[in-house]
Structure formats: structure tokens, C-alpha cells
Design an enzyme around this catalytic site. Structure first.
Site, PDB file in Angstrom:
ATOM      1  CG  HIS A 223      71.533 -15.683  70.057  1.00  0.00           C
ATOM      2  ND1 HIS A 223      70.163 -15.709  69.770  1.00  0.00           N
ATOM      3  CD2 HIS A 223      72.331 -16.544  69.625  1.00  0.00           C
ATOM      4  CE1 HIS A 223      70.062 -16.944  69.135  1.00  0.00           C
ATOM      5  NE2 HIS A 223      71.457 -17.394  69.031  1.00  0.00           N
TER       6      HIS A 223
ATOM      7  CB  CYS B 225      74.980 -22.100  68.685  1.00  0.00           C
ATOM      8  SG  CYS B 225      73.615 -21.523  68.943  1.00  0.00           S
TER       9      CYS B 225
ATOM     10  NE  ARG C 139      70.842 -23.669  69.845  1.00  0.00           N
ATOM     11  CZ  ARG C 139      70.310 -23.561  68.570  1.00  0.00           C
ATOM     12  NH1 ARG C 139      69.189 -23.320  68.528  1.00  0.00           N
ATOM     13  NH2 ARG C 139      71.028 -23.675  67.331  1.00  0.00           N
TER      14      ARG C 139
ATOM     15  CB  CYS D 165      77.090 -16.141  70.918  1.00  0.00           C
ATOM     16  SG  CYS D 165      78.015 -17.487  71.443  1.00  0.00           S
TER      17      CYS D 165
END
Lengths: 112, 288
Positions: free
Chosen positions: B206, B249, B245, B202
């Protein structure tokens, strides 16, 4: 002369039948071996993927290759099925390696 | 002389053993779980990386990073694409179940203005409870079938509940319970762990790359990323829950997604929400 031609045709016919029988006999074990090879390749891939699942780290391309292997085998194309199964095994093993190496390496990325 | 030699050797061995034990325990000692320190470092990372972005603006994701996108978004917000979902959610929220009760009966303050307190750690269950999970538990407790975690009905409900909480800062609590700390730590580990054939975590997108483009998209910062949920995504032509979401992802990194509301996803939401404490709820949001 007529007898000679007749004998020749008869002998050629016999030879053709013999050749066909020999070819068929030779091909049967080869076919059986291919299916067995596929089954072994698929079992190895499935075992590696099971390990990846246990580590909660399966990859979508692995699943796709396993499905492709099954589909090719169902169509009788064992060469393609073996190729796909071997690809699936390699991918599954890579995902297992990723999960085990990341068990500590994730800390390298952590914001501290 | 010989006895003295043996005595000195024994002392040396003893001291060596003690030193080895101390060193080994230092190596083996697990890192202390300190969510407050983590949150402080997490927020500092982003405010240092983007000094031009106001703290509250991180909840606006890519719009806080890209001026052109921000202008388009501001115009879009005049007739927001999530409006239909908001209206649907308001209606469903108020509609009684078959037994006459409503969602309001399941939540504190009648379910209004409480989004900022989810997820929370349920000490009785020993697990993290997200808003989506609480909504489905409410349905089941009242004899209704649960909604899919990735479909429109759940998005509508959470959109309405987020809307009633807009402007309220995330206030996620981690009780002094080793299980809660472990859940937080598990979420953190999930966030930073690389997965999928593309070998992305992740954090790859991000933390390392917010503001950068990945194909046509501008990546959002992890700080405040859940404050705008649920979101209308033009890419999806519809609304998306937090579950949707997370699942997408994972798929995009070529990892097989986990089942929605699995322990891992719940813990991840706990971690991400906690480190965004203090940032206002802005959901429902809209994204490209």
C-alpha cells in the site's frame, strides 16, 4: 531318503522361524528410535514456534507443518512426521529471524 | 617531564571519554516521535507519486488509480452492494437493548456523524479505542453479548455510522501523552514491519505498489485506505469490517493473524487514520 527330506523341511522351518525372530528383533529398536526421533524433532519445532509466538510473528505454513507432523505421527508414519517437524522448525526459525531483524529494519521503509 | 606526560595523558583520556559518551548518546537517542511531520510526509509521498489524483479521491482506493475500474464502480454505486447492510445497521442502531437503552446513549451526538473521530486515545485507559471496540463495549455495558469483530452485524453497525459521517474529514487527535505517542509509534512500526512467509509489510503493497496489480486486484494506496471502511467486497460476497480486513491482509502474507482488536491492530488503525487526517469519510465502500 524320506528321512532326509523330513529333516530338511524341519531345518528349513526352523531357519524361517529364526529368521523371522531375528528380523523382528532388529526392527523393534529401529521403530522405537523413529518415534523418539519424531518426538525430539517436534519438540525442537514447537520450541522455535513458541519463540515466534512470543515475538508475535508466527507463520501459517509453520502451523500447517506442525499439524502435518502430528497427523503423520498419529498414523504411525514417523518418517513423514520427522520431515514435517524439521520443516516446521526451519520455518519457525526463519520467522524468529524475520521478527528480530525487522525490529530496526522497518525504519528503512518508512516515509520521511 | 614525567608528571607532565601523565597530566596530558589524563586530559586526553578525559576528552576522549566525553567525546565517546556524546557519540554514544547520539547513536542511542531514539527518533523523536512527530506525528504531524509524519502525516505531512506521508501525504506528500502519495500526492507526489500520483499527481493526477485529487487529494479527496485517495479515499476511493483502487478506483482513484484505474480508469476502467472507476467506471464500473460508478455504475455499481447506483445500486450499491452495501445498501442492504446499511439498512440493517440503521435498524439495529435504533433497536433498544434489553434494558431499554440504545447505542445512541453510548456515544457523543447520539452516535451520528462521529466516525471521523475514531479511533481515539483514551487517556484513562491508556490505550487506543476504535469504533468497533466502542460498539462492543457499549453492548456489554448494557448487558448484551459482544458481536464478532469480523462478522456482518458489526459491519452493518459501522456502515451506518460511517454513512452518517460521509464527507466529514478524518480528525484524529493525538493528545500530549507519552502513551498516546507510543501507541501511534507502535502502529507505525506495525505498518512498516515485514511479516509472514512472503515477507510483506503493509507498506509493501500500500506504499510501494498502489495502482499495481497483485494477481487480478489493483492495490489501494495507504492514504485514505480506512476512510471507506467498512466495505462490501465482491471477493468476500459480503461486508467486511476493519478487523476483517487486517486479519485477511495478515493471512495473505502467510502470517498468523493476531486476535481482532489486539493492541497492535488498534495502534495500526490509529496510525493509519491519523496520517489520513483531512480526507473525508466515504464509507461504507465497495471493492472488487
Amino acid at each position: 531318503m524320506k528321512k532326509l527330506v523330513k529333516n530338511l523341511v524341519r531345518n528349513l522351518g526352523f531357519a524361517a522361524v529364526l529368521l523371522a525372530v531375528l528380523l523382528l528383533a532388529g526392527a523393534m529398536p529401529a521403530l522405537a528410535a523413529s518415534e523418539q526421533d519424531y518426538e525430539a524433532a517436534f519438540a525442537a519445532a514447537a520450541a522455535a514456534e513458541k519463540q515466534a509466538a512470543w515475538l508475535r510473528n508466527e507463520w501459517t505454513p509453520t502451523e500447517a507443518q506442525l499439524a502435518a507432523a502430528k497427523k503423520a505421527a498419529a498414523a504411525g508414519d514417523f518418517a513423514a512426521a520427522i520431515t514435517a517437524a524439521k520443516e516446521a522448525e526451519a520455518l519457525a526459525k526463519a520467522s524468529v529471524f524475520q521478527a528480530t531483524s525487522e525490529s530496526e529494519r522497518w525504519k528503512d521503509m518508512e516515509i520521511r | 617531564m614525567h608528571a607532565r606526560h601523565i597530566f596530558l595523558s589524563a586530559i586526553a583520556a578525559l576528552v576522549g571519554g566525553v567525546l565517546a559518551c556524546v557519540a554514544a548518546s547520539a547513536i542511542a537517542a531514539p527518533d523523536k516521535i512527530d506525528p504531524a511531520a509524519d502525516a505531512k510526509a506521508f501525504q506528500k509521498y502519495f500526492t507526489d507519486k500520483f499527481p493526477q489524483v485529487k487529494f479527496e479521491d485517495f479515499v476511493n482506493g483502487p478506483y482513484s488509480m484505474n480508469e476502467d475500474m472507476r467506471k464500473q464502480w460508478e455504475e455499481k454505486e447506483q445500486f450499491p452492494p452495501y445498501e442492504f447492510s446499511l439498512e440493517a445497521g440503521k435498524e439495529v442502531f435504533a433497536t433498544p437493548f434489553g434494558n431499554g437503552k440504545t447505542y445512541a446513549d453510548c456515544f457523543p451526538n447520539g452516535g451520528l456523524g462521529i466516525r471521523q473521530n475514531y479511533p481515539y486515545f483514551d487517556e484513562k485507559e491508556g490505550k487506543v479505542v476504535t469504533l468497533e471496540l466502542a460498539l462492543n463495549r457499549c453492548r456489554e455495558a448494557n448487558g448484551e453479548a459482544p458481536y464478532s469483530y469480523v462478522d456482518d452485524e458489526m459491519a452493518s453497525l459501522t456502515a451506518y455510522m460511517a454513512f452518517t459521517s460521509r464527507g466529514k474529514p478524518f480528525d484524529i487527535k493525538i493528545p500530549n501523552d507519552p502513551r498516546a505517542l507510543q501507541a501511534y509509534e507502535n502502529g507505525k512500526r506495525y505498518f512498516y514491519t515485514r511479516r509472514g512467509q512472503l515477507n510483506f509489510s503493509c507498506a509493501t503493497c500500500h506504499v510501494q505498489s498502489p495502482g499495481e496489480r497483485i494477481r487480478a486486484e489493483v492495490l489501494a494506496p495507504a492514504l485514505g485506505i480506512l476512510n471507506a471502511m467498512p466495505i462490501y467486497r465482491s471477493e468476500w460476497s459480503g461486508m467486511g469490517t476493519i478487523s476483517r480486513r487486517l486479519v485477511t491482509c495478515n493471512s495473505q502474507t502467510r502470517a498468523v493473524p493476531l486476535e481482532p482488536q489486539s493492541d497492535e491492530y488498534r495502534d495500526l488503525e490509529y496510525f493509519l487514520s491519523y496520517v489520513s487526517n483531512g480526507l473525508p469519510i466515504s464509507g461504507p465502500g465497495a471493492r472488487p
